[in-house]
Design a protein around this motif. Structure first.
Motif, PDB file in Angstrom:
ATOM      1  N   LEU A   1      -0.613  -7.096  -9.055  1.00 38.70           N
ATOM      2  CA  LEU A   1      -0.424  -8.077  -7.987  1.00 38.70           C
ATOM      3  C   LEU A   1      -0.033  -7.381  -6.688  1.00 38.70           C
ATOM      4  CD1 LEU A   1      -0.112 -10.929  -6.858  1.00 38.70           C
ATOM      5  CD2 LEU A   1       2.175 -11.013  -7.893  1.00 38.70           C
ATOM      6  N   PHE A   2       0.845  -6.392  -6.781  1.00 41.77           N
ATOM      7  CA  PHE A   2       1.265  -5.671  -5.578  1.00 41.77           C
ATOM      8  C   PHE A   2       0.079  -4.982  -4.917  1.00 41.77           C
ATOM      9  CE2 PHE A   2       2.904  -2.101  -3.176  1.00 41.77           C
ATOM     10  CZ  PHE A   2       3.956  -2.675  -2.483  1.00 41.77           C
ATOM     11  N   VAL A   3      -0.767  -4.346  -5.705  1.00 42.38           N
ATOM     12  CA  VAL A   3      -1.941  -3.667  -5.158  1.00 42.38           C
ATOM     13  C   VAL A   3      -2.862  -4.673  -4.486  1.00 42.38           C
ATOM     14  CG1 VAL A   3      -4.036  -2.399  -5.765  1.00 42.38           C
ATOM     15  CG2 VAL A   3      -1.839  -1.701  -6.716  1.00 42.38           C
ATOM     16  N   ALA A   4      -3.056  -5.832  -5.102  1.00 38.46           N
ATOM     17  CA  ALA A   4      -3.920  -6.857  -4.511  1.00 38.46           C
ATOM     18  C   ALA A   4      -3.341  -7.357  -3.191  1.00 38.46           C
ATOM     19  CB  ALA A   4      -4.095  -8.010  -5.491  1.00 38.46           C
ATOM     20  N   ALA A   5      -2.011  -7.574  -3.165  1.00 39.08           N
ATOM     21  CA  ALA A   5      -1.375  -8.019  -1.924  1.00 39.08           C
ATOM     22  C   ALA A   5      -1.465  -6.946  -0.846  1.00 39.08           C
ATOM     23  CB  ALA A   5       0.089  -8.380  -2.190  1.00 39.08           C
TER      24      ALA A   5
ATOM     25  N   TYR B   1      -3.084  -7.698   2.676  1.00 39.79           N
ATOM     26  CA  TYR B   1      -2.190  -7.779   3.831  1.00 39.79           C
ATOM     27  C   TYR B   1      -1.730  -6.423   4.357  1.00 39.79           C
ATOM     28  CZ  TYR B   1      -2.027 -12.760   2.960  1.00 39.79           C
ATOM     29  OH  TYR B   1      -2.390 -14.066   2.806  1.00 39.79           O
ATOM     30  N   GLY B   2      -1.769  -5.395   3.514  1.00 39.27           N
ATOM     31  CA  GLY B   2      -1.364  -4.074   3.980  1.00 39.27           C
ATOM     32  C   GLY B   2      -2.444  -3.372   4.763  1.00 39.27           C
TER      33      GLY B   2
ATOM     34  N   ALA C   1       2.897 -10.941  -0.813  1.00 41.67           N
ATOM     35  CA  ALA C   1       3.058 -10.032   0.319  1.00 41.67           C
ATOM     36  C   ALA C   1       4.363 -10.304   1.053  1.00 41.67           C
ATOM     37  CB  ALA C   1       1.868 -10.164   1.271  1.00 41.67           C
ATOM     38  N   ALA C   2       4.678 -11.577   1.258  1.00 38.25           N
ATOM     39  CA  ALA C   2       5.894 -11.931   1.987  1.00 38.25           C
ATOM     40  C   ALA C   2       7.142 -11.514   1.217  1.00 38.25           C
ATOM     41  CB  ALA C   2       5.915 -13.438   2.258  1.00 38.25           C
ATOM     42  N   LEU C   3       7.167 -11.764  -0.089  1.00 42.48           N
ATOM     43  CA  LEU C   3       8.363 -11.437  -0.870  1.00 42.48           C
ATOM     44  C   LEU C   3       8.495  -9.947  -1.134  1.00 42.48           C
ATOM     45  CD1 LEU C   3       8.398 -14.525  -1.139  1.00 42.48           C
ATOM     46  CD2 LEU C   3       9.246 -14.207  -3.473  1.00 42.48           C
ATOM     47  N   PHE C   4       7.379  -9.252  -1.363  1.00 34.82           N
ATOM     48  CA  PHE C   4       7.459  -7.803  -1.527  1.00 34.82           C
ATOM     49  C   PHE C   4       7.980  -7.152  -0.248  1.00 34.82           C
ATOM     50  CE2 PHE C   4       4.017  -8.021  -4.964  1.00 34.82           C
ATOM     51  CZ  PHE C   4       4.924  -7.785  -5.987  1.00 34.82           C
TER      52      PHE C   4
ATOM     53  N   ARG D   1       6.440   5.390  -8.317  1.00 29.22           N
ATOM     54  CA  ARG D   1       6.598   4.936  -9.702  1.00 29.22           C
ATOM     55  C   ARG D   1       5.350   4.287 -10.286  1.00 29.22           C
ATOM     56  NH1 ARG D   1      10.788   3.066  -6.869  1.00 29.22           N
ATOM     57  NH2 ARG D   1      10.100   0.912  -6.968  1.00 29.22           N
ATOM     58  N   HIS D   2       4.421   3.923  -9.414  1.00 28.55           N
ATOM     59  CA  HIS D   2       3.247   3.179  -9.891  1.00 28.55           C
ATOM     60  C   HIS D   2       1.975   3.864  -9.389  1.00 28.55           C
ATOM     61  CE1 HIS D   2       5.980   0.073 -11.253  1.00 28.55           C
ATOM     62  NE2 HIS D   2       6.590   0.174 -10.093  1.00 28.55           N
ATOM     63  N   PRO D   3       1.295   4.589 -10.253  1.00 29.29           N
ATOM     64  CA  PRO D   3       0.142   5.401  -9.835  1.00 29.29           C
ATOM     65  C   PRO D   3      -0.948   4.606  -9.123  1.00 29.29           C
ATOM     66  CG  PRO D   3       0.795   5.955 -12.078  1.00 29.29           C
ATOM     67  CD  PRO D   3       1.600   4.756 -11.691  1.00 29.29           C
ATOM     68  N   GLU D   4      -1.178   3.346  -9.532  1.00 31.62           N
ATOM     69  CA  GLU D   4      -2.260   2.592  -8.903  1.00 31.62           C
ATOM     70  C   GLU D   4      -1.982   2.322  -7.425  1.00 31.62           C
ATOM     71  OE1 GLU D   4      -0.603  -0.285 -11.990  1.00 31.62           O
ATOM     72  OE2 GLU D   4       0.047   1.676 -11.268  1.00 31.62           O
ATOM     73  N   VAL D   5      -0.693   2.159  -7.091  1.00 30.44           N
ATOM     74  CA  VAL D   5      -0.322   1.996  -5.685  1.00 30.44           C
ATOM     75  C   VAL D   5      -0.512   3.315  -4.940  1.00 30.44           C
ATOM     76  CG1 VAL D   5       1.529   1.385  -4.085  1.00 30.44           C
ATOM     77  CG2 VAL D   5       1.318   0.172  -6.266  1.00 30.44           C
ATOM     78  N   GLY D   6      -0.105   4.418  -5.580  1.00 28.91           N
ATOM     79  CA  GLY D   6      -0.270   5.731  -4.961  1.00 28.91           C
ATOM     80  C   GLY D   6      -1.715   6.076  -4.698  1.00 28.91           C
ATOM     81  N   VAL D   7      -2.601   5.744  -5.640  1.00 24.45           N
ATOM     82  CA  VAL D   7      -4.033   6.019  -5.459  1.00 24.45           C
ATOM     83  C   VAL D   7      -4.569   5.257  -4.264  1.00 24.45           C
ATOM     84  CG1 VAL D   7      -6.307   5.641  -6.473  1.00 24.45           C
ATOM     85  CG2 VAL D   7      -4.484   6.633  -7.862  1.00 24.45           C
ATOM     86  N   LEU D   8      -4.192   3.982  -4.144  1.00 22.16           N
ATOM     87  CA  LEU D   8      -4.668   3.169  -3.023  1.00 22.16           C
ATOM     88  C   LEU D   8      -4.221   3.752  -1.688  1.00 22.16           C
ATOM     89  CD1 LEU D   8      -6.003   0.582  -1.935  1.00 22.16           C
ATOM     90  CD2 LEU D   8      -3.799  -0.560  -2.234  1.00 22.16           C
TER      91      LEU D   8
END
Length: 204
Positions: free
Chosen positions: A58-62, A66-67, A21-24, A115-122
């Motif tokens: 990993l991005f989705v989990a973070a 934290y989001g 989360a911090a680095l993203f 660019r990443h559908p799983e992030v968009g769905v969330l």
């Protein structure tokens, strides 16, 4: 596999997500590598992949960990009590004081979602849920005659979400601050137009 000696799997996952989360948020989705995240967490890249199959996962989990609190603070309109418009006015006034770091992970999520559908769905699920909450609050305000019955609840809810998201992007640009009193005047005028009756004053 992927564990640190003397540290539970859950603690290892927490370290991974905190570093991710911090680095993203700092470097963006493309700028933060798995190797960087592993190094920040004191792990190997193999340890990261033992818990998350891909960088996107990993991005989705973070983002989930934290989001979500950032999102709740961004769209915290669900404690209105009997005065829906006063709460909307209060939250609207606060948008001008938003700092970049308040929602930097969400800004990166919006960019990555293209660019990443799983992030968009969330993100779609979360923002759609908040819109539904806002529309329900406005409908409740209509029933208590605080909100004008002619107000289109869904459209206003969408506008509020757009305004909140826009505040994140403006904060990320680090534009010069506007005068707090001037901003409050604009918000109160807009919110006052939602009130019941043509001469209803804006909430104080």
């Amino acid at each position: 596999m992927g564990r640190i000696a003397g540290v539970s799997p859950e603690e290892t996952r927490s370290r991974i997500l905190a570093s991710a989360a911090a680095l993203f948020a700092r470097d963006g989705y493309d700028g933060a590598s798995i190797a960087d995240i592993a190094g920040d967490a004191g792990l190997t890249t193999g340890a990261i992949y033992a818990h998350h199959a891909s960088k996107a996962e990993l991005f989705v989990a973070a983002l989930n960990r934290y989001g979500s609190p950032q999102l709740e603070r961004l769209l915290a309109f669900d404690d209105a009590g009997d005065d829906t418009l006063a709460l909307i006015s209060e939250r609207g006034r606060a948008l001008a004081r938003r700092r970049h770091l308040d929602g930097s992970l969400l800004v990166e999520a919006i960019v990555a979602a293209q660019r990443h559908p799983e992030v968009g769905v969330l993100l779609t699920e979360r923002f759609a849920g908040r819109e539904e909450t806002l529309a329900a609050l406005l409908d409740m305000g209509k029933r208590t005659r605080v909100v004008d019955a002619a107000v289109p609840s869904e459209a206003v809810a969408r506008f509020l979400v757009m305004l909140s998201l826009g505040s994140l992007l403006v904060a990320a640009l680090d534009l010069p601050a506007v005068d707090d009193d001037d901003w409050a005047t604009v918000i109160d005028d807009l919110v006052g137009r939602l009130g019941s009756g043509p001469t209803a004053p804006p909430p104080s």
